[in-house]
Design an enzyme around this catalytic site. Structure first.
Site, PDB file in Angstrom:
ATOM      1  N   LYS A 286      48.360  97.009 -62.294  1.00 27.27           N
ATOM      2  CA  LYS A 286      49.030  98.160 -61.485  1.00 27.27           C
ATOM      3  C   LYS A 286      48.473  97.689 -60.187  1.00 27.27           C
ATOM      4  CE  LYS A 286      46.915 102.063 -62.480  1.00 27.27           C
ATOM      5  NZ  LYS A 286      46.504 103.518 -63.391  1.00 27.27           N
ATOM      6  N   VAL A 287      49.248  98.264 -59.202  1.00 28.60           N
ATOM      7  CA  VAL A 287      48.967  98.009 -57.674  1.00 28.60           C
ATOM      8  C   VAL A 287      48.923  99.264 -57.320  1.00 28.60           C
ATOM      9  CG1 VAL A 287      49.409  96.906 -55.616  1.00 28.60           C
ATOM     10  CG2 VAL A 287      49.818  95.607 -57.763  1.00 28.60           C
TER      11      VAL A 287
ATOM     12  N   ASP B  56      56.648  81.112 -60.750  1.00 26.68           N
ATOM     13  CA  ASP B  56      57.035  82.288 -61.283  1.00 26.68           C
ATOM     14  C   ASP B  56      57.704  82.689 -59.620  1.00 26.68           C
ATOM     15  OD1 ASP B  56      56.380  85.582 -62.592  1.00 26.68           O
ATOM     16  OD2 ASP B  56      58.035  84.328 -62.590  1.00 26.68           O
TER      17      ASP B  56
ATOM     18  N   GLY C  86      52.992  99.773 -57.483  1.00 23.46           N
ATOM     19  CA  GLY C  86      53.540  98.737 -58.390  1.00 23.46           C
ATOM     20  C   GLY C  86      53.060  98.923 -59.511  1.00 23.46           C
TER      21      GLY C  86
ATOM     22  N   GLY D  37      53.467  96.743 -63.706  1.00 26.38           N
ATOM     23  CA  GLY D  37      54.409  95.968 -64.656  1.00 26.38           C
ATOM     24  C   GLY D  37      53.403  95.132 -65.190  1.00 26.38           C
ATOM     25  N   GLY D  38      53.925  94.572 -66.311  1.00 22.74           N
ATOM     26  CA  GLY D  38      53.223  93.579 -67.039  1.00 22.74           C
ATOM     27  C   GLY D  38      51.634  94.059 -67.296  1.00 22.74           C
ATOM     28  N   PHE D  39      50.942  93.261 -66.777  1.00 20.12           N
ATOM     29  CA  PHE D  39      49.284  93.574 -67.149  1.00 20.12           C
ATOM     30  C   PHE D  39      48.509  94.155 -66.112  1.00 20.12           C
ATOM     31  CE2 PHE D  39      47.358  90.380 -64.752  1.00 20.12           C
ATOM     32  CZ  PHE D  39      48.274  89.402 -64.578  1.00 20.12           C
TER      33      PHE D  39
HETATM   34  O1  LIG Z   1      51.943  95.627 -51.188  1.00 23.21           O
HETATM   35  C1  LIG Z   1      51.950  95.366 -52.399  1.00 23.21           C
HETATM   36  N1  LIG Z   1      53.205  95.853 -53.145  1.00 23.21           N
HETATM   37  C2  LIG Z   1      54.124  96.842 -52.744  1.00 23.21           C
HETATM   38  C3  LIG Z   1      55.137  96.825 -53.523  1.00 23.21           C
HETATM   39  C4  LIG Z   1      56.124  97.642 -53.292  1.00 23.21           C
HETATM   40  C5  LIG Z   1      56.163  98.391 -52.330  1.00 23.21           C
HETATM   41  C6  LIG Z   1      55.234  98.346 -51.219  1.00 23.21           C
HETATM   42  C7  LIG Z   1      54.024  97.594 -51.506  1.00 23.21           C
HETATM   43  C8  LIG Z   1      55.232  99.345 -50.339  1.00 23.21           C
HETATM   44  C9  LIG Z   1      54.974 100.769 -50.537  1.00 23.21           C
HETATM   45  N2  LIG Z   1      56.462 101.367 -50.748  1.00 23.21           N
HETATM   46  C10 LIG Z   1      56.871 100.777 -52.084  1.00 23.21           C
HETATM   47  C11 LIG Z   1      57.315  99.542 -51.972  1.00 23.21           C
HETATM   48  C12 LIG Z   1      51.070  94.363 -52.993  1.00 23.21           C
HETATM   49  C13 LIG Z   1      50.091  93.575 -52.063  1.00 23.21           C
HETATM   50  C14 LIG Z   1      49.292  92.819 -52.745  1.00 23.21           C
HETATM   51  C15 LIG Z   1      49.577  92.352 -53.874  1.00 23.21           C
HETATM   52 BR1  LIG Z   1      48.232  91.137 -54.560  1.00 23.21          BR
HETATM   53  C16 LIG Z   1      50.370  92.951 -54.830  1.00 23.21           C
HETATM   54  C17 LIG Z   1      51.341  94.008 -54.173  1.00 23.21           C
END
Ligand SMILES: O=C(Nc1ccc2c(c1)CCNCC2)c1ccc(Br)cc1
Length: 343
Positions: A27-28, A139, A21, A23-25
């Site tokens: 990255k995950v 939000d 993920g 977006g914004g500020f």
């Molecule tokens: O697991 C997270 N995000 C996530 C977003 C999208 C997707 C997933 C996880 C699963 C992997 N396939 C893509 C879809 C996640 C968990 C904790 C935090 Br803080 C921020 C994001």
């Protein structure tokens, strides 16, 4: 910069995988906790993207440290790297393999009332909990609601959270959040109460779950604001009278007439098919750590049990906190006896 000889705090405990993920500020990235093999999500925030919005990072981290509930994304570990010129933060949290509720709705077009109710009861549980702890999210939207491996809701993104001094009674002055989910009083610039704003956003959320599109939508932000302030929206004929009634209770332009989170807990629509009101109190007892997990930790770190208990109860959100929560996760999957390597 960490070199191979001096691994960073991240690579010492986690194996980084792909970006899941951005977006914004922030990255995950997906990562694996080396000792337990559990998948985690690592949210990387740095000054470049955030600009001077360090308070936003601090707000999110402080909020997540104070929130522990079954439908709120659990923070495990906070790693900050500061040098003379810049800073970066890495928040290690629960990984949600189901991804965003937003994508789930898009894939299904819209949800049947029964399925929407399962999700909405969990969303109400999370919001009732954070409001009780004195926080307003501000939000709430499907992108900030993730699904874990049992398709349970996990609320994320506390970057805009507000914890007004003295609980929720104080007005919040800042305007924030995503326009389509923003309450009329918030976009009007009047002083507003964060908890009432969250209830409006939940109305937009429930509408999106049941209809598959937004109640107020326009590419032109000014026109969108006018639609929100009028509070008039289409009621598709597939909506049951009960769903339409609840939406009208949530999407009340006058925040004083809007249904409250406590009223929602045993609201007629919420209770349909259920014997009990929404359970919102936390099932996670941070003041009473799990004895099986403590034993495993004490053995791994070679500490007496009471020393290990004291270290866990400091809740430093360091590697000990991460190990505790990840071992709890393994125990919930029946994998705890899998012994950790002993050094
Ligand atoms: O697991 C997270 N995000 C996530 C977003 C999208 C997707 C997933 C996880 C699963 C992997 N396939 C893509 C879809 C996640 C968990 C904790 C935090 Br803080 C921020 C994001």
């Amino acid at each position: 910069m960490p070199s191979a000889a001096f691994p960073s705090q991240i690579t010492k405990h986690y194996e980084l995988r792909q970006t899941i993920g951005s977006g914004g500020f922030a990255k995950v990235k997906l990562a694996v906790h080396l000792l337990t093999g559990e998948k985690v999500a690592i949210k990387v925030m740095n000054k470049k993207e955030l600009g001077s919005d360090l308070p936003r990072v601090q707000r999110e981290i402080d909020a997540m440290k104070n929130l522990s509930q079954q439908h709120v994304c659990q923070l495990y570990h906070v790693i900050r790297q500061m040098n003379a010129y810049s800073w970066s933060w890495r928040c290690v949290a629960v990984y949600a393999p189901g991804g965003e509720l937003f994508d789930y709705i898009v894939a299904k077009d819209k949800l049947k009332e029964e399925e929407a109710r399962v999700f909405f009861r969990q969303i109400v549980s999370a919001v009732a909990y954070i409001h009780d702890r004195g926080y307003a999210h501000r939000d709430l939207k499907p992108e900030n609601l993730l699904l874990d491996d049992d398709q349970n809701i996990k609320l994320i993104d506390f970057g805009l959270v507000a914890k007004p001094r003295g609980g929720m009674a104080y007005h919040l002055e800042t305007c924030c959040g995503s326009p389509a989910y923003a309450a009329p009083e918030l976009i009007s610039g009047f002083p507003y109460h964060g908890n009432e704003v969250d209830l409006w956003s939940m109305g937009v959320l429930l509408y999106a779950l049941l209809c598959g599109f937004l109640p107020f939508d326009d590419d032109n932000t000014c026109k969108l604001y006018k639609l929100i302030q009028k509070g008039e929206y289409e009621v598709p004929d597939w909506l049951s009278p009960g769903s339409a009634k609840l939406l009208s209770q949530l999407l009340q332009v006058n925040p004083k007439r809007r249904v409250t989170i406590k009223q929602l807990l045993n609201n007629e629509w919420m209770m349909k098919g259920y014997a009990a009101p929404v359970r919102w109190t936390s099932r996670i007892k941070k003041d009473k750590p799990d004895p099986d997990v403590l034993l495993e930790l004490a053995s791994y770190y070679d500490h007496p049990l009471d020393t290990m208990m004291k270290k866990v109860l400091e809740w430093k959100y360091d590697e000990v906190t991460a190990m505790y929560f990840l071992l709890c996760m393994k125990k919930s999957k029946g994998q705890l006896p899998e012994l950790l390597p002993r050094y």
